[in-house]
Design a protein around this motif. Structure first.
Motif, PDB file in Angstrom:
ATOM      1  N   UNK A 458       9.522   4.378  20.810  1.00 21.15           N
ATOM      2  CA  UNK A 458       9.205   3.243  21.682  1.00 21.15           C
ATOM      3  C   UNK A 458       8.269   3.654  22.812  1.00 21.15           C
ATOM      4  N   UNK A 459       8.622   4.713  23.520  1.00 20.65           N
ATOM      5  CA  UNK A 459       7.789   5.181  24.636  1.00 20.65           C
ATOM      6  C   UNK A 459       6.444   5.681  24.114  1.00 20.65           C
ATOM      7  N   UNK A 460       6.448   6.325  22.949  1.00 23.73           N
ATOM      8  CA  UNK A 460       5.197   6.801  22.362  1.00 23.73           C
ATOM      9  C   UNK A 460       4.272   5.633  22.027  1.00 23.73           C
ATOM     10  N   UNK A 461       4.823   4.588  21.435  1.00 22.87           N
ATOM     11  CA  UNK A 461       4.024   3.409  21.126  1.00 22.87           C
ATOM     12  C   UNK A 461       3.499   2.749  22.393  1.00 22.87           C
ATOM     13  N   UNK A 462       4.330   2.689  23.417  1.00 23.70           N
ATOM     14  CA  UNK A 462       3.904   2.085  24.688  1.00 23.70           C
ATOM     15  C   UNK A 462       2.736   2.866  25.272  1.00 23.70           C
ATOM     16  N   UNK A 463       2.820   4.201  25.224  1.00 26.00           N
ATOM     17  CA  UNK A 463       1.759   5.037  25.792  1.00 26.00           C
ATOM     18  C   UNK A 463       0.476   4.954  24.974  1.00 26.00           C
ATOM     19  N   UNK A 464       0.601   4.884  23.648  1.00 25.75           N
ATOM     20  CA  UNK A 464      -0.584   4.902  22.791  1.00 25.75           C
ATOM     21  C   UNK A 464      -1.184   3.518  22.586  1.00 25.75           C
ATOM     22  N   UNK A 465      -0.346   2.497  22.427  1.00 28.81           N
ATOM     23  CA  UNK A 465      -0.825   1.157  22.073  1.00 28.81           C
ATOM     24  C   UNK A 465      -0.709   0.144  23.200  1.00 28.81           C
ATOM     25  N   UNK A 466       0.194   0.406  24.135  1.00 32.44           N
ATOM     26  CA  UNK A 466       0.446  -0.569  25.186  1.00 32.44           C
ATOM     27  C   UNK A 466       1.574  -1.514  24.798  1.00 32.44           C
ATOM     28  N   UNK A 467       2.090  -2.246  25.788  1.00 33.03           N
ATOM     29  CA  UNK A 467       3.209  -3.148  25.545  1.00 33.03           C
ATOM     30  C   UNK A 467       2.822  -4.288  24.603  1.00 33.03           C
ATOM     31  N   UNK A 468       1.599  -4.814  24.726  1.00 33.57           N
ATOM     32  CA  UNK A 468       1.202  -5.979  23.931  1.00 33.57           C
ATOM     33  C   UNK A 468       1.235  -5.679  22.440  1.00 33.57           C
ATOM     34  N   UNK A 469       0.580  -4.610  22.010  1.00 33.19           N
ATOM     35  CA  UNK A 469       0.546  -4.272  20.588  1.00 33.19           C
ATOM     36  C   UNK A 469       1.916  -3.828  20.080  1.00 33.19           C
ATOM     37  N   UNK A 470       2.679  -3.133  20.924  1.00 36.07           N
ATOM     38  CA  UNK A 470       4.020  -2.695  20.501  1.00 36.07           C
ATOM     39  C   UNK A 470       4.908  -3.886  20.195  1.00 36.07           C
ATOM     40  N   UNK A 471       4.958  -4.845  21.108  1.00 38.22           N
ATOM     41  CA  UNK A 471       5.780  -6.030  20.870  1.00 38.22           C
ATOM     42  C   UNK A 471       5.201  -6.904  19.753  1.00 38.22           C
ATOM     43  N   UNK A 472       3.891  -6.851  19.551  1.00 40.86           N
ATOM     44  CA  UNK A 472       3.290  -7.600  18.438  1.00 40.86           C
ATOM     45  C   UNK A 472       3.763  -7.041  17.097  1.00 40.86           C
ATOM     46  N   UNK A 473       3.875  -5.705  17.001  1.00 39.87           N
ATOM     47  CA  UNK A 473       4.378  -5.086  15.761  1.00 39.87           C
ATOM     48  C   UNK A 473       5.810  -5.526  15.504  1.00 39.87           C
ATOM     49  N   UNK A 474       6.654  -5.487  16.544  1.00 34.73           N
ATOM     50  CA  UNK A 474       8.036  -5.929  16.391  1.00 34.73           C
ATOM     51  C   UNK A 474       8.088  -7.407  15.995  1.00 34.73           C
ATOM     52  N   UNK A 475       7.206  -8.223  16.571  1.00 33.64           N
ATOM     53  CA  UNK A 475       7.185  -9.653  16.255  1.00 33.64           C
ATOM     54  C   UNK A 475       6.816  -9.883  14.795  1.00 33.64           C
ATOM     55  N   UNK A 476       5.781  -9.185  14.318  1.00 26.99           N
ATOM     56  CA  UNK A 476       5.332  -9.359  12.937  1.00 26.99           C
ATOM     57  C   UNK A 476       6.427  -8.956  11.944  1.00 26.99           C
ATOM     58  N   UNK A 477       7.096  -7.835  12.195  1.00 34.20           N
ATOM     59  CA  UNK A 477       8.160  -7.386  11.298  1.00 34.20           C
ATOM     60  C   UNK A 477       9.318  -8.385  11.305  1.00 34.20           C
ATOM     61  N   UNK A 478       9.653  -8.924  12.473  1.00 31.02           N
ATOM     62  CA  UNK A 478      10.768  -9.870  12.555  1.00 31.02           C
ATOM     63  C   UNK A 478      10.440 -11.183  11.851  1.00 31.02           C
ATOM     64  N   UNK A 479       9.208 -11.683  11.979  1.00 33.42           N
ATOM     65  CA  UNK A 479       8.813 -12.887  11.246  1.00 33.42           C
ATOM     66  C   UNK A 479       8.840 -12.633   9.734  1.00 33.42           C
ATOM     67  N   UNK A 480       8.470 -11.435   9.311  1.00 30.03           N
ATOM     68  CA  UNK A 480       8.583 -11.097   7.889  1.00 30.03           C
ATOM     69  C   UNK A 480      10.047 -11.132   7.442  1.00 30.03           C
ATOM     70  N   UNK A 481      10.945 -10.720   8.332  1.00 28.62           N
ATOM     71  CA  UNK A 481      12.368 -10.801   8.035  1.00 28.62           C
ATOM     72  C   UNK A 481      12.838 -12.229   7.834  1.00 28.62           C
TER      73      UNK A 481
END
Length: 537
Positions: A458-481
């Motif tokens: 989580x912290x690695x993704x935040x540092x590399x991608x930022x909060x916006x892209x990190x939460x976007x990845x979680x959003x996309x996976x959850x909608x796929x669910x």
């Protein structure tokens, strides 16, 4: 005929005697634990042995939640003592040792999830829960008396192993012991106890404060919970289904009568016997189970569903948001550590107070509608977090922080009404008895690995991608669910346990709006398959 009547009369007397013996344990485990009041609606119609067995097993969740949550404040307090008095003894000399203690517990939890197959096959469900309760007590004692980081690491490794094994054993035990009506509510209640254990751990650490040695008493309180769980499991009954598949048919019949509070259990007993015969008799070795699973179409479908349930559950970022909620609160402009800590507690409490709704709704509305709704709400909440961080520059600091906190609370609330507890319910139902243990070992291993991956990246993704892209990845996976659950998740509500696994043999895609089914006993050719076992009926 006379012998049959005498036998039934003797069984009734044994059940009445058993009811008197378990009344005290029923009172102890149900009436004296205030948190259980939320579960009291409608449970008084359960026989004492079933109620006692269910609540005693739910203490697994309480112990797991406490042991998981108490480690963080313990390490903080130990670090403070080390800095103040590092000359006498260096308990934690570096962050590396903290990471080693934490990662060792997670690694042993994965090992415990895998080892539960062999332990359950050899010892049974209830003995494993009791042994793991004692092992957890021993692990907490080792940590509480530790004078070096090695003692903490050893104790936490033992606690981690017991946690992984307990969590994998409790769900099938509750599912096999309870009736069709109550197997899901008690599995959800187990998660409710888990969240209560987390809150108790945080409250205990706050009440004892940061005084020297106070962390030892918080760990010893975990010993009290473990010993209480062990005592409550003493009058509990072994799973009747496990006894039958272990070849102990007479003991299984007697256990079923004790759990139902009546000798009139013929129909359910016939279903268990048919499943026993259909599954080729008694339990087989894990490697043979794996080989049979690879050639069984229905089991492969259910196993894929079980693993994806755990993946979608963890890729919402639920544990990452819980662990790093204080960090996120500081990042959005809340600098006061006390306020940030209270915000974290309130977010966690929102999940706690919504879970009792699931206990009530899981049988009223069904698993599938509740899970799809919960996943959709969680996906929308994650989308709101994504958009909030995307529009951060155009919002005031106060509005931005309020929207982030609101989004985190909505994520936890959306998870609490379905996606958090229901994967545990469904995975304990969908596998046939002959491969349930090995399938649950695989499913729970996927859970622990995914949980570890999401939390530690989580912290690695935040540092590399930022909060916006990190939460976007979680959003996309959850909608796929959401899409996956609509088409590939069957409705198991009100379906007998022995019938659930047959759903996957008949079809792979299920209707989005399933019809509610009832227990149809006519689907089994009883008298063809159980004729040899008529004397045991």
């Amino acid at each position: 005929m006379r012998n049959t009547r005498n036998c039934n009369h003797q069984r009734k007397r044994e059940i009445e005697k058993d009811r008197d013996i378990t009344h005290f344990f029923h009172f102890l485990s149900f009436r004296t634990f205030p948190f259980c009041i939320v579960l009291s609606f409608g449970m008084f119609d359960l026989p004492p042995r079933a109620l006692t067995s269910g609540i005693a097993a739910c203490f697994t969740g309480l112990l797991f939640g406490y042991n998981t949550a108490i480690l963080s404040p313990v390490l903080v307090q130990v670090s403070l003592e080390t800095r103040e008095d590092h000359v006498q003894w260096d308990l934690l000399g570096s962050n590396y040792r903290k990471e080693l203690i934490t990662s060792t517990g997670i690694l042993l939890a994965i090992t415990g999830a895998l080892a539960h197959t062999t332990l359950n096959k050899t010892l049974g469900r209830r003995p494993v829960l009791q042994i793991m309760a004692l092992s957890s007590a021993v692990g907490n004692v080792i940590m509480a008396t530790a004078t070096s980081w090695r003692g903490l690491c050893l104790g936490h490794a033992l606690v981690g192993f017991t946690s992984g094994c307990q969590l994998a054993t409790c769900s099938p035990y509750l599912t096999e012991v309870m009736t069709t009506k109550w197997r899901a509510p008690f599995n959800v209640a187990n998660l409710l106890f888990c969240k209560a254990g987390t809150e108790i751990a945080l409250i205990t650490s706050r009440c004892l404060g940061n005084h020297r040695g106070s962390w030892r008493y918080t760990l010893l309180f975990g010993v009290v919970i473990a010993l209480l769980m062990f005592l409550l499991l003493v009058p509990a009954t072994e799973s009747c289904r496990w006894l039958v598949h272990a070849g102990k048919l007479k003991e299984g019949r007697k256990a079923l009568e004790m759990l139902r509070g009546t000798p009139n259990v013929h129909e359910e007993w016939k279903m268990i016997i048919y499943d026993y015969r259909h599954g080729n008799g008694s339990m087989v070795e894990p490697l043979e189970q794996l080989w049979r699973m690879t050639s069984h179409r229905g089991v492969k479908r259910s196993l894929i569903l079980g693993m994806l349930l755990k993946v979608f559950q963890q890729f919402t970022g639920t544990n990452a948001l819980h662990y790093y909620s204080t960090t996120i609160a500081n990042e959005v402009g809340i600098d006061d550590p006390r306020i940030a800590s209270w915000i974290s507690a309130v977010i966690g409490f929102s999940s706690l107070i919504l879970t009792p709704f699931t206990v009530y709704a899981v049988e009223k509305f069904g698993r599938k509608p509740l899970l799809v709704t919960s996943t959709a709400v969680t996906a929308l909440a994650l989308l709101q977090l994504t958009l909030t961080y995307y529009m951060r520059d155009g919002l005031s600091t106060r509005s931005f922080s309020n929207l982030v906190i609101l989004g985190m609370g909505c994520v936890m609330g959306g998870l609490a009404i379905g996606l958090d507890p229901l994967p545990w319910v469904i995975t304990s139902e969908i596998y046939p008895m002959w491969c349930r243990d090995i399938a649950l070992s695989i499913t729970n291993t996927v859970f622990w690995v995914t949980d570890t991956f999401v939390t530690f990246t989580f912290i690695t993704f935040i540092s590399a991608l930022g909060y916006t892209l990190t939460f976007f990845i979680y959003t996309a996976v959850t909608f796929a669910g959401v899409v996956y659950f609509i088409f590939f998740l069957p409705e198991t509500c009100q379906i007998p346990l022995e019938s659930v696994s047959r759903l996957f043999e008949e079809q792979a895609v299920f209707p989005p709006c399933p019809a509610r089914k009832t227990a149809d006993l006519a689907v089994y050719p009883w008298y063809e398959d159980v004729r040899e076992l008529v004397p045991l009926l």
